[in-house]
Design a protein around this motif. Structure first.
Motif, PDB file in Angstrom:
ATOM      1  N   ILE A 447       0.836  -1.204   0.000  1.00  0.00           N
ATOM      2  CA  ILE A 447       0.000   0.000   0.000  1.00  0.00           C
ATOM      3  C   ILE A 447       0.870   1.255   0.000  1.00  0.00           C
ATOM      4  N   MET A 448       1.943   1.229   0.793  1.00  0.00           N
ATOM      5  CA  MET A 448       2.851   2.384   0.825  1.00  0.00           C
ATOM      6  C   MET A 448       3.540   2.596  -0.524  1.00  0.00           C
ATOM      7  N   GLU A 449       3.833   1.502  -1.224  1.00  0.00           N
ATOM      8  CA  GLU A 449       4.457   1.609  -2.541  1.00  0.00           C
ATOM      9  C   GLU A 449       3.500   2.244  -3.555  1.00  0.00           C
ATOM     10  N   ILE A 450       2.238   1.833  -3.502  1.00  0.00           N
ATOM     11  CA  ILE A 450       1.253   2.424  -4.412  1.00  0.00           C
ATOM     12  C   ILE A 450       1.088   3.913  -4.112  1.00  0.00           C
ATOM     13  N   ARG A 451       1.121   4.239  -2.821  1.00  0.00           N
ATOM     14  CA  ARG A 451       1.062   5.648  -2.435  1.00  0.00           C
ATOM     15  C   ARG A 451       2.284   6.399  -2.981  1.00  0.00           C
ATOM     16  N   ARG A 452       3.443   5.736  -2.955  1.00  0.00           N
ATOM     17  CA  ARG A 452       4.669   6.344  -3.489  1.00  0.00           C
ATOM     18  C   ARG A 452       4.539   6.584  -4.994  1.00  0.00           C
ATOM     19  N   ALA A 453       3.816   5.707  -5.686  1.00  0.00           N
ATOM     20  CA  ALA A 453       3.596   5.892  -7.124  1.00  0.00           C
ATOM     21  C   ALA A 453       2.833   7.183  -7.390  1.00  0.00           C
ATOM     22  N   SER A 454       1.799   7.452  -6.592  1.00  0.00           N
ATOM     23  CA  SER A 454       1.039   8.696  -6.780  1.00  0.00           C
ATOM     24  C   SER A 454       1.898   9.913  -6.429  1.00  0.00           C
ATOM     25  N   LEU A 455       2.813   9.742  -5.462  1.00  0.00           N
ATOM     26  CA  LEU A 455       3.722  10.824  -5.116  1.00  0.00           C
ATOM     27  C   LEU A 455       4.666  11.138  -6.282  1.00  0.00           C
ATOM     28  N   ARG A 456       5.162  10.099  -6.945  1.00  0.00           N
ATOM     29  CA  ARG A 456       6.015  10.281  -8.126  1.00  0.00           C
ATOM     30  C   ARG A 456       5.270  11.020  -9.231  1.00  0.00           C
ATOM     31  N   LEU A 457       4.008  10.659  -9.401  1.00  0.00           N
ATOM     32  CA  LEU A 457       3.194  11.330 -10.417  1.00  0.00           C
ATOM     33  C   LEU A 457       3.022  12.801 -10.063  1.00  0.00           C
ATOM     34  N   ALA A 458       2.804  13.090  -8.772  1.00  0.00           N
ATOM     35  CA  ALA A 458       2.661  14.485  -8.334  1.00  0.00           C
ATOM     36  C   ALA A 458       3.938  15.278  -8.612  1.00  0.00           C
ATOM     37  N   GLU A 459       5.088  14.637  -8.397  1.00  0.00           N
ATOM     38  CA  GLU A 459       6.363  15.300  -8.704  1.00  0.00           C
ATOM     39  C   GLU A 459       6.479  15.608 -10.192  1.00  0.00           C
ATOM     40  N   ALA A 460       6.016  14.666 -11.031  1.00  0.00           N
ATOM     41  CA  ALA A 460       6.047  14.878 -12.483  1.00  0.00           C
ATOM     42  C   ALA A 460       5.175  16.070 -12.873  1.00  0.00           C
ATOM     43  N   ILE A 561      10.501  14.430 -15.420  1.00  0.00           N
ATOM     44  CA  ILE A 561       9.122  13.995 -15.693  1.00  0.00           C
ATOM     45  C   ILE A 561       9.119  12.556 -16.187  1.00  0.00           C
ATOM     46  N   ALA A 562       9.992  12.273 -17.177  1.00  0.00           N
ATOM     47  CA  ALA A 562      10.064  10.921 -17.732  1.00  0.00           C
ATOM     48  C   ALA A 562      10.475   9.907 -16.661  1.00  0.00           C
ATOM     49  N   ALA A 563      11.459  10.287 -15.820  1.00  0.00           N
ATOM     50  CA  ALA A 563      11.949   9.378 -14.772  1.00  0.00           C
ATOM     51  C   ALA A 563      10.872   9.105 -13.731  1.00  0.00           C
ATOM     52  N   ASN A 564      10.170  10.147 -13.320  1.00  0.00           N
ATOM     53  CA  ASN A 564       9.105   9.968 -12.308  1.00  0.00           C
ATOM     54  C   ASN A 564       7.956   9.125 -12.845  1.00  0.00           C
ATOM     55  N   LEU A 565       7.595   9.364 -14.108  1.00  0.00           N
ATOM     56  CA  LEU A 565       6.516   8.577 -14.710  1.00  0.00           C
ATOM     57  C   LEU A 565       6.928   7.108 -14.850  1.00  0.00           C
ATOM     58  N   THR A 566       8.181   6.873 -15.219  1.00  0.00           N
ATOM     59  CA  THR A 566       8.677   5.501 -15.366  1.00  0.00           C
ATOM     60  C   THR A 566       8.683   4.790 -14.012  1.00  0.00           C
ATOM     61  N   THR A 567       9.157   5.500 -12.985  1.00  0.00           N
ATOM     62  CA  THR A 567       9.165   4.915 -11.632  1.00  0.00           C
ATOM     63  C   THR A 567       7.753   4.606 -11.162  1.00  0.00           C
ATOM     64  N   MET A 568       6.831   5.547 -11.436  1.00  0.00           N
ATOM     65  CA  MET A 568       5.430   5.325 -11.079  1.00  0.00           C
ATOM     66  C   MET A 568       4.902   4.055 -11.731  1.00  0.00           C
ATOM     67  N   ALA A 569       5.186   3.896 -13.026  1.00  0.00           N
ATOM     68  CA  ALA A 569       4.706   2.728 -13.769  1.00  0.00           C
ATOM     69  C   ALA A 569       5.296   1.440 -13.203  1.00  0.00           C
ATOM     70  N   LYS A 570       6.586   1.467 -12.857  1.00  0.00           N
ATOM     71  CA  LYS A 570       7.238   0.282 -12.297  1.00  0.00           C
ATOM     72  C   LYS A 570       6.620  -0.105 -10.954  1.00  0.00           C
ATOM     73  N   ILE A 571       6.355   0.893 -10.125  1.00  0.00           N
ATOM     74  CA  ILE A 571       5.768   0.625  -8.803  1.00  0.00           C
ATOM     75  C   ILE A 571       4.396  -0.014  -8.952  1.00  0.00           C
ATOM     76  N   LEU A 572       3.572   0.570  -9.817  1.00  0.00           N
ATOM     77  CA  LEU A 572       2.238   0.016 -10.028  1.00  0.00           C
ATOM     78  C   LEU A 572       2.323  -1.380 -10.623  1.00  0.00           C
ATOM     79  N   PHE A 573       3.252  -1.554 -11.538  1.00  0.00           N
ATOM     80  CA  PHE A 573       3.444  -2.846 -12.193  1.00  0.00           C
ATOM     81  C   PHE A 573       3.783  -3.937 -11.191  1.00  0.00           C
ATOM     82  N   THR A 574       4.738  -3.655 -10.306  1.00  0.00           N
ATOM     83  CA  THR A 574       5.211  -4.680  -9.369  1.00  0.00           C
ATOM     84  C   THR A 574       4.291  -4.879  -8.174  1.00  0.00           C
ATOM     85  N   ASN A 575       3.331  -3.981  -7.960  1.00  0.00           N
ATOM     86  CA  ASN A 575       2.437  -4.097  -6.810  1.00  0.00           C
ATOM     87  C   ASN A 575       1.005  -4.437  -7.189  1.00  0.00           C
TER      88      ASN A 575
END
Length: 594
Positions: A447-460, A561-575
């Protein structure tokens, strides 16, 4: 009046307690029984550790399996309410279909009848209070353990202890009542009595929010001779109908699918109740025949009541099960969201109170809501690039889009952020924090990882807001060199957004591998090409120093932006459970990427 009602009710009960010690004992028995049910539910939630949810997901691919799960789960937990809440939360999260949910509710109605058999066959035949005391002692010892499973077991034992103690007090209270007041003198015969006592059963279940507690109260009163057998049957029918309110209350925090299931529950119990009332005397004859076949004594009305309760629920399932798909069609046809709510992308679409009860459901709705947040965020990034959101999802080549959108498109990014992104983002963060309350260590981490994904998106999004100011200045600039550099940034971010769109919406393993490779490769190539191009333009003095500084900063923003979006996608993918078996694709080697 709504605020005053609880105080008025307590005042009235207090007066009745002073007037009758026996009524106090019966009421205390009901209260202890209900508290036992709450403890039992908490125990199964903690003790299951996700097992219950896993079994539910595997047991709903066929309608017969769904019915079977409802029967077994309710028999084991002695709580159709818990099974109903679990089903609503999983349906709201999209983990099961509406048809499967209806099947579970059918099974839960039959499974809950086992409680009547246990009370009538065991609870009234032995000194059940003697079993309650050691269960409470051992249960309390385990509740204070840190281990989640042991604490869950403690709640289960304590819950059973309180259930037994509540039954004991109810039985004693009704037996003592006979010395001062004989309630059986208020018995009513014929259909007049059936309708009246069915209504009383509905009201009792509405007050106690538990058909199980109502049924135990009916059985103990019947055993003490305080109500007639015929009236007890009508009360049992009423308790069955009244329990639908629990499902309706449970669906208030659910989404549209959860509300459909609550309506299906109401339809089933109402139609079953109507059938039971219409053919009550025919059912009584069948019960007499069945009781003789099972060896139940002629005067054992409590076991006959349990048999009646099982029989009319079974008849309801047999009558309505063939029409399950038609019921699904009717619910989908007549229960729809209002048209305006379908386009409210600036609010949360999937988060609901029901999903908070179970970690798997909470993770699923968080995953879906973060994907929804990405769609909203994608539109903001598109505006920052001076293109339209529809351009990102179109089939038009990025270079062609750049030609069509050659002029800057001023948009108030701050206003868009506050309206389209922040409300959903804030709700995701708050929901994630609340979801961790019922989660174990592994689920909490996910759950914390998914929350981190939304945080990455906010940074983007924040980087996109910074990028916009120079994008508006240099898109369409008379200096073709600087315009080309910003168009290069635009085209590459459009590609990245498209790849992430595909990544979050595909289930093909080969496609996932390819997409991750493309995202990694293009991100690295983008940085390299941008660096070489900037150096050349500065050396050849084709852009001013101010332009060079802006381009350098904005290239960094685009890269972030590209890095944050990629990290977001990876987090969602693995969780996400859907991709657990293919998670190795995110660890591609350099050769694989090439």
């Amino acid at each position: 009046m709504t605020r005053l009602f609880p105080f008025l009710a307590m005042f009235a009960l207090g007066y009745l307690f002073i007037q009758s010690e026996h009524f106090l004992k019966i009421s205390a028995g009901v209260a202890i029984f209900l508290f036992g049910m709450l403890s039992l539910e908490n125990g199964f939630k903690a003790f299951s550790g996700g097992l219950l949810e896993s079994v539910l997901k595997r047991s709903t691919d066929k309608l017969s399996k769904s019915v079977g799960f409802g029967i077994v789960a309710t028999t084991l937990m002695q709580s159709s309410s818990l099974v109903s809440v679990l089903t609503i939360s999983f349906l709201s999260a999209g983990l099961i279909t509406l048809g499967a949910g209806i099947g579970i509710i059918f099974g839960a109605n039959l499974g809950t009848t086992t409680g009547a058999w246990l009370v009538a066959g065991f609870g009234l035949k032995v000194d059940i209070g003697a079993y309650a005391m050691p269960m409470l002692v051992f249960g309390m010892l385990l509740i204070f353990r840190k281990n989640n499973s042991l604490r869950g077991l403690g709640y289960v034992l304590s819950g059973l202890g309180f259930l037994f103690l509540g039954i004991h007090y109810m039985k004693e209270g009704f037996e003592a009542f006979k010395e001062t007041l004989d309630l059986s003198q208020y018995a009513m015969n014929g259909f007049k009595g059936v309708f009246f006592y069915t209504f009383i059963g509905i009201i009792a279940t509405l007050v106690m929010q538990s058909s199980h507690a109502t049924l135990v109260l009916i059985i103990t009163a019947l055993a003490a001779g305080q109500i007639s057998y015929e009236n007890a049957l009508a009360l049992a029918i009423g308790s069955n109908v009244g329990t639908t309110v629990t499902a309706i209350l449970g669906s208030l925090g659910a989404n549209l699918e959860g509300r459909k299931l609550a309506v299906a529950h109401l339809i089933f119990n109402l139609l079953t109740g109507i059938l039971a009332i219409t053919f009550i005397y025919q059912l009584v004859d069948i019960v007499e025949f069945g009781a003789a076949f099972l060896g139940i004594e002629a005067q054992d009305y409590t076991l006959k009541l349990a048999l009646f309760h099982t029989l009319f629920n079974l008849i309801g399932i047999v009558a309505l099960l063939p029409f399950t798909q038609k019921m699904v069609w009717l619910l989908n046809t007549f229960i729809k969201e209002k048209p305006q709510t379908l386009v409210r992308v600036d609010d949360a679409l999937y988060l609901n109170e029901a999903a908070l009860e179970f970690p798997n459901a909470a993770k699923e709705v968080l995953f879906k809501e973060t994907k929804h947040l990405y769609i909203n965020g994608q539109s903001l990034i598109a505006y920052a690039l001076s293109v339209r959101p529809g351009d990102i999802t179109s089939g038009i080549a990025p270079d062609e889009i750049i030609l069509q959108r050659s002029r800057p498109m001023p948009k108030d990014m701050e206003s868009l952020y506050e309206r389209k992104f922040k409300p959903v983002y804030s709700k995701i963060i708050a929901f994630a924090v609340r979801a961790q309350t019922n989660a174990n260590e592994a689920d909490t981490e996910a759950i914390m990882e998914i929350r981190r994904a939304s945080l990455r998106l906010a940074e983007a999004i924040k980087d996109a807001k910074h990028l916009q100011s120079n994008m508006l200045r240099y898109v369409g600039s008379s200096n073709t060199y600087i315009a080309e550099e910003y168009n290069f940034i635009r085209a590459n971010l459009i590609k990245q957004l498209r790849h992430i769109n595909l990544l979050l919406n595909t289930e093909e393993e080969e496609m996932l591998t390819l997409l991750f490779g493309k995202i990694e490769r293009e991100s690295k190539a983008f940085d390299a090409v941008s660096g070489r191009s900037l150096d050349k333009l500065i050396r050849e003095q084709k852009i001013t120093n101010t332009m060079a500084t802006s381009l350098m900063n904005d290239t960094a923003y685009a890269s972030a932006i590209a890095a944050n979006l990629t990290t977001m996608a990876k987090i969602l993918f693995t969780n996400h459970a859907l991709y657990e078996h293919t998670s190795e694709v995110i660890t591609l080697s350099e050769d694989d990427v090439a």
